[in-house]
Design an enzyme around this catalytic site. Structure first.
Site, PDB file in Angstrom:
ATOM      1  CD  GLU A   1       5.942 -14.811 -63.734  1.00  0.00           C
ATOM      2  OE1 GLU A   1       5.367 -13.835 -63.252  1.00  0.00           O
ATOM      3  OE2 GLU A   1       5.821 -15.127 -64.935  1.00  0.00           O
ATOM      4  CB  CYS A   6      -1.749 -12.135 -72.515  1.00  0.00           C
ATOM      5  SG  CYS A   6      -2.348 -12.094 -70.825  1.00  0.00           S
ATOM      6  CE1 TYR A  37       6.293 -11.784 -66.745  1.00  0.00           C
ATOM      7  CE2 TYR A  37       7.851 -10.209 -67.648  1.00  0.00           C
ATOM      8  CZ  TYR A  37       6.680 -10.918 -67.754  1.00  0.00           C
ATOM      9  OH  TYR A  37       5.882 -10.776 -68.857  1.00  0.00           O
ATOM     10  CG  HIS A  92      -5.826  -7.584 -36.532  1.00  0.00           C
ATOM     11  ND1 HIS A  92      -4.460  -7.679 -36.674  1.00  0.00           N
ATOM     12  CD2 HIS A  92      -6.180  -8.375 -35.487  1.00  0.00           C
ATOM     13  CE1 HIS A  92      -4.001  -8.496 -35.725  1.00  0.00           C
ATOM     14  NE2 HIS A  92      -5.015  -8.929 -34.993  1.00  0.00           N
ATOM     15  CE  LYS A 112       2.434 -15.621 -65.185  1.00  0.00           C
ATOM     16  NZ  LYS A 112       3.237 -14.457 -65.479  1.00  0.00           N
ATOM     17  CD  GLU A 160      -2.887  -6.277 -39.159  1.00  0.00           C
ATOM     18  OE1 GLU A 160      -3.304  -5.458 -38.325  1.00  0.00           O
ATOM     19  OE2 GLU A 160      -3.094  -7.506 -39.063  1.00  0.00           O
ATOM     20  CB  CYS A 209      -0.811 -13.448 -68.406  1.00  0.00           C
ATOM     21  SG  CYS A 209      -0.437 -12.210 -69.645  1.00  0.00           S
TER      22      CYS A 209
HETATM   23  P1  FAD Z   1       0.707 -10.334 -78.312  1.00  0.00           P
HETATM   24  O1  FAD Z   1      -0.264 -10.666 -77.269  1.00  0.00           O
HETATM   25  O2  FAD Z   1       2.006 -11.059 -78.338  1.00  0.00           O
HETATM   26  O3  FAD Z   1      -0.041 -10.543 -79.702  1.00  0.00           O
HETATM   27  C1  FAD Z   1       0.600 -10.424 -80.926  1.00  0.00           C
HETATM   28  C2  FAD Z   1      -0.092 -11.335 -81.918  1.00  0.00           C
HETATM   29  O4  FAD Z   1       0.356 -11.021 -83.224  1.00  0.00           O
HETATM   30  C3  FAD Z   1       0.237 -12.801 -81.704  1.00  0.00           C
HETATM   31  O5  FAD Z   1      -0.964 -13.528 -81.560  1.00  0.00           O
HETATM   32  C4  FAD Z   1       0.979 -13.215 -82.965  1.00  0.00           C
HETATM   33  O6  FAD Z   1       0.706 -14.537 -83.362  1.00  0.00           O
HETATM   34  C5  FAD Z   1       0.450 -12.221 -83.975  1.00  0.00           C
HETATM   35  N1  FAD Z   1       1.352 -11.937 -85.094  1.00  0.00           N
HETATM   36  C6  FAD Z   1       2.674 -11.607 -85.049  1.00  0.00           C
HETATM   37  N2  FAD Z   1       3.129 -11.336 -86.302  1.00  0.00           N
HETATM   38  C7  FAD Z   1       2.078 -11.486 -87.142  1.00  0.00           C
HETATM   39  C8  FAD Z   1       1.923 -11.328 -88.543  1.00  0.00           C
HETATM   40  N3  FAD Z   1       2.922 -10.923 -89.320  1.00  0.00           N
HETATM   41  N4  FAD Z   1       0.713 -11.599 -89.088  1.00  0.00           N
HETATM   42  C9  FAD Z   1      -0.327 -11.977 -88.310  1.00  0.00           C
HETATM   43  N5  FAD Z   1      -0.235 -12.141 -86.968  1.00  0.00           N
HETATM   44  C10 FAD Z   1       0.944 -11.877 -86.388  1.00  0.00           C
HETATM   45  N6  FAD Z   1       1.984  -9.745 -69.007  1.00  0.00           N
HETATM   46  C11 FAD Z   1       1.311  -9.392 -67.894  1.00  0.00           C
HETATM   47  O7  FAD Z   1       0.784  -8.289 -67.834  1.00  0.00           O
HETATM   48  N7  FAD Z   1       1.208 -10.255 -66.831  1.00  0.00           N
HETATM   49  C12 FAD Z   1       1.759 -11.489 -66.859  1.00  0.00           C
HETATM   50  O8  FAD Z   1       1.636 -12.243 -65.885  1.00  0.00           O
HETATM   51  C13 FAD Z   1       2.456 -11.897 -68.010  1.00  0.00           C
HETATM   52  N8  FAD Z   1       2.995 -13.122 -68.095  1.00  0.00           N
HETATM   53  C14 FAD Z   1       3.637 -13.508 -69.231  1.00  0.00           C
HETATM   54  C15 FAD Z   1       4.180 -14.783 -69.284  1.00  0.00           C
HETATM   55  C16 FAD Z   1       4.843 -15.210 -70.412  1.00  0.00           C
HETATM   56  C17 FAD Z   1       5.422 -16.596 -70.453  1.00  0.00           C
HETATM   57  C18 FAD Z   1       4.943 -14.338 -71.533  1.00  0.00           C
HETATM   58  C19 FAD Z   1       5.669 -14.785 -72.777  1.00  0.00           C
HETATM   59  C20 FAD Z   1       4.414 -13.054 -71.496  1.00  0.00           C
HETATM   60  C21 FAD Z   1       3.751 -12.627 -70.339  1.00  0.00           C
HETATM   61  N9  FAD Z   1       3.203 -11.351 -70.241  1.00  0.00           N
HETATM   62  C22 FAD Z   1       2.555 -10.975 -69.094  1.00  0.00           C
HETATM   63  C23 FAD Z   1       3.370 -10.361 -71.313  1.00  0.00           C
HETATM   64  C24 FAD Z   1       2.114 -10.276 -72.181  1.00  0.00           C
HETATM   65  O9  FAD Z   1       1.795 -11.546 -72.665  1.00  0.00           O
HETATM   66  C25 FAD Z   1       2.369  -9.306 -73.323  1.00  0.00           C
HETATM   67  O10 FAD Z   1       2.788  -8.070 -72.803  1.00  0.00           O
HETATM   68  C26 FAD Z   1       1.093  -9.072 -74.155  1.00  0.00           C
HETATM   69  O11 FAD Z   1       0.607 -10.267 -74.670  1.00  0.00           O
HETATM   70  C27 FAD Z   1       1.417  -8.090 -75.288  1.00  0.00           C
HETATM   71  O12 FAD Z   1       0.296  -7.927 -76.105  1.00  0.00           O
HETATM   72  P2  FAD Z   1       0.485  -7.520 -77.624  1.00  0.00           P
HETATM   73  O13 FAD Z   1      -0.883  -7.253 -78.157  1.00  0.00           O
HETATM   74  O14 FAD Z   1       1.512  -6.483 -77.767  1.00  0.00           O
HETATM   75  O15 FAD Z   1       1.110  -8.805 -78.335  1.00  0.00           O
END
Ligand code: FAD
Length: 458
Positions: free
Chosen positions: A185, A44, A181, A439, A52, A444, A49
């Site tokens: 976007e 994110c 999405y 308004h 983006k 509204e 997010c």
């Molecule tokens: P992540 O945030 O993906 O974090 C996982 C982390 O684990 C990463 O940093 C990765 O490097 C690390 N990792 C993975 N495997 C390992 C490993 N084996 N060892 C160590 N580290 C590891 N959501 C919204 O709500 N609004 C939005 O507008 C929105 N826009 C988005 C736009 C884009 C282009 C993308 C790709 C996603 C968007 N999302 C949005 C979705 C949002 O980013 C994810 O839902 C959110 O980041 C999920 O969080 P998470 O903690 O599950 O995983």
């Protein structure tokens, strides 16, 4: 500390879910460590997010400059620097990354900058350090990763959202493939920044699972804005000819572009973590199976966020991380409710949606009342822009409860957050109507929709 293990909790992945879980657990007195293989903050903050939305802002100026003329402004020569946008975006991401690291460290969380995987239910291997650490509880918060269809010849020339945030230059023409999405976007972003953009989707309508009116309305509007939308179209192969990529379509046609971005879905990041070997069950798509408290089939191992594929959104990953930490480290069991989730699509125009679509509501309740309106926003009476704003309420006639709200137009993301409170609280149409209008605003309309929509009357 537990004595038997190095840590009470080891979190793999410092994204939205992992960061929240580790901070809250540490706050409840747990000894916590996190491994992050890329950058603290996760998708994110680093490549989702946040950057983006910054790109969306950047891309909207082209229309705003044009619109200003309707209000009497004369603008001089204008130009756009992709390099400057990238540099400023990167500076902001670095700032946020620093804040995340500081917040975790000040909560007492130890950060290991490394890839990690499980050797057994209590042993984590830290790849960069070449050593193991042990923990009582393990949380998998590894998120998801963009999917590119490997079977397409030349697919290695295509980028995903990960690389789109760092393109060396902004070519004259680009193709975005996908109908979710992220695809719509990015099509809006590139189009607004002056790239001749093709949005290509293999099905007939973008944004599967959204309300049909939003899907149809958005497709109409993005075409008006100049995006070359091609549905029922797919790429068969990609070939690089110098600086140019040539996409050959399944129907035999070709399109040339400076870049091709695949936004064809994301897959849970569950591979190579040693999960199945120790009894953690995965679904067919690789998502980790968890119970309502985010516990896997191995009792001391939990998983939150995109890797569980419940609802791949940041606020959901954060909630799941928080609920996990409260449940396990504060004896306060919380199961996250995934049934009603407000969400926005930062397409141009923007969408906001919560609750049941008309289709879902009809399937569940049979008969439903629909209230909808479509109009030109006040601003555009002066700009001459023919952009539609659309609003729809889906109401259960039995209880009068508003089951769904679907919006398209400026600030729909902001609106859905606020109206989402009422919908989450179970507000009725009568209560919407009892709310005094503000308004002149677009929103509204939400409290002044009187006429039930019927297919025969329209
Ligand atoms: P992540 O945030 O993906 O974090 C996982 C982390 O684990 C990463 O940093 C990765 O490097 C690390 N990792 C993975 N495997 C390992 C490993 N084996 N060892 C160590 N580290 C590891 N959501 C919204 O709500 N609004 C939005 O507008 C929105 N826009 C988005 C736009 C884009 C282009 C993308 C790709 C996603 C968007 N999302 C949005 C979705 C949002 O980013 C994810 O839902 C959110 O980041 C999920 O969080 P998470 O903690 O599950 O995983």
């Amino acid at each position: 500390m537990t004595g038997k293990y190095d840590y009470d909790l080891f979190v793999i992945g410092a994204g939205s879910g992992g960061v929240r879980a580790s901070r809250i657990a540490a706050g409840h007195g747990a000894k916590v460590a996190v491994a992050e293989e890329y950058r603290v903050g996760g998708t994110c903050v680093i490549r989702g997010c946040v950057p983006k939305k910054l790109f969306v802002y950047a891309s909207q100026f082209s229309e705003e400059f044009e619109d200003a003329e309707g209000f009497g402004w004369t603008l001089g020569e204008r130009s756009f620097s992709w390099e400057k946008l990238l540099a400023n975006k990167d500076r902001e991401i670095d700032r946020l990354n620093g804040i995340y690291i500081r917040n975790m460290e000040s909560a007492g969380v130890k950060i290991f900058q490394t890839r990690a995987f499980l050797k057994d239910a209590h042993t984590v291997h830290l790849v960069a350090e070449g050593r193991d650490v042990t923990a009582d509880k393990i949380l998998i918060a590894t998120g998801g990763t963009p999917f590119k269809p490997a079977s397409i010849p030349g697919i290695e020339h295509a980028v995903t959202s990960n690389e789109a945030f760092h393109l060396d230059a902004l070519p004259k023409r680009g193709i975005v493939v996908g109908g979710g999405y992220i695809a719509v976007e990015f099509a809006g972003i590139f189009n607004g920044l002056g790239v001749e953009t093709t949005l290509m989707y293999r099905r007939d309508k973008v944004l599967r699972n959204f309300d049909e009116d939003l899907r149809d309305g958005l497709m109409e509007e993005i075409v008006k804005k100049g995006v070359d939308l091609r549905v029922n179209t797919d790429i068969a192969s990609i070939e690089r000819k110098g600086e140019v990529l040539v996409a050959t379509l399944k129907d035999g046609g070709t399109i040339e572009a400076g870049f091709i971005m695949y936004a064809t879905g994301r897959v849970p990041n569950s591979q190579g973590l040693g999960l199945e070997e120790i009894g953690v069950k995965l679904k067919k798509n690789g998502a980790i199976e968890v119970d309502p408290f985010s516990q896997t089939h191995v009792p001391n191992i939990y998983a939150v966020g995109d890797v569980t594929d419940r609802a791949a959104l940041t606020p959901i990953a954060i909630r799941e991380g928080q609920a996990f930490a409260e449940t396990v480290f504060n004896n306060n069991p919380i199961a996250v409710d995934h049934t009603i989730i407000p969400t926005a699509v930062f397409s141009q125009p923007e969408l906001g949606t919560i609750g049941l679509t008309e289709h879902e509501a009809r399937e569940k309740f049979g008969d439903v009342d629909i209230y909808k309106t479509s109009f030109r926003a006040m601003k555009h009476t002066m700009t001459g822009r023919h952009e539609k704003t659309f609003m729809k309420l889906v109401v259960d006639p039995g209880t009068d409860r508003v089951l769904g709200v679907h919006l398209m137009g400026p600030s729909s993301g902001e609106m859905i957050q606020t109206v989402g409170i009422a919908v989450t609280l179970g507000a009725t149409k009568k209560q919407f109507d009892a709310t005094v209008a503000v308004h002149p605003t677009a929103s509204e309309e939400l409290v002044t929709l009187k006429q039930k929509w019927s297919p025969s009357a329209n």
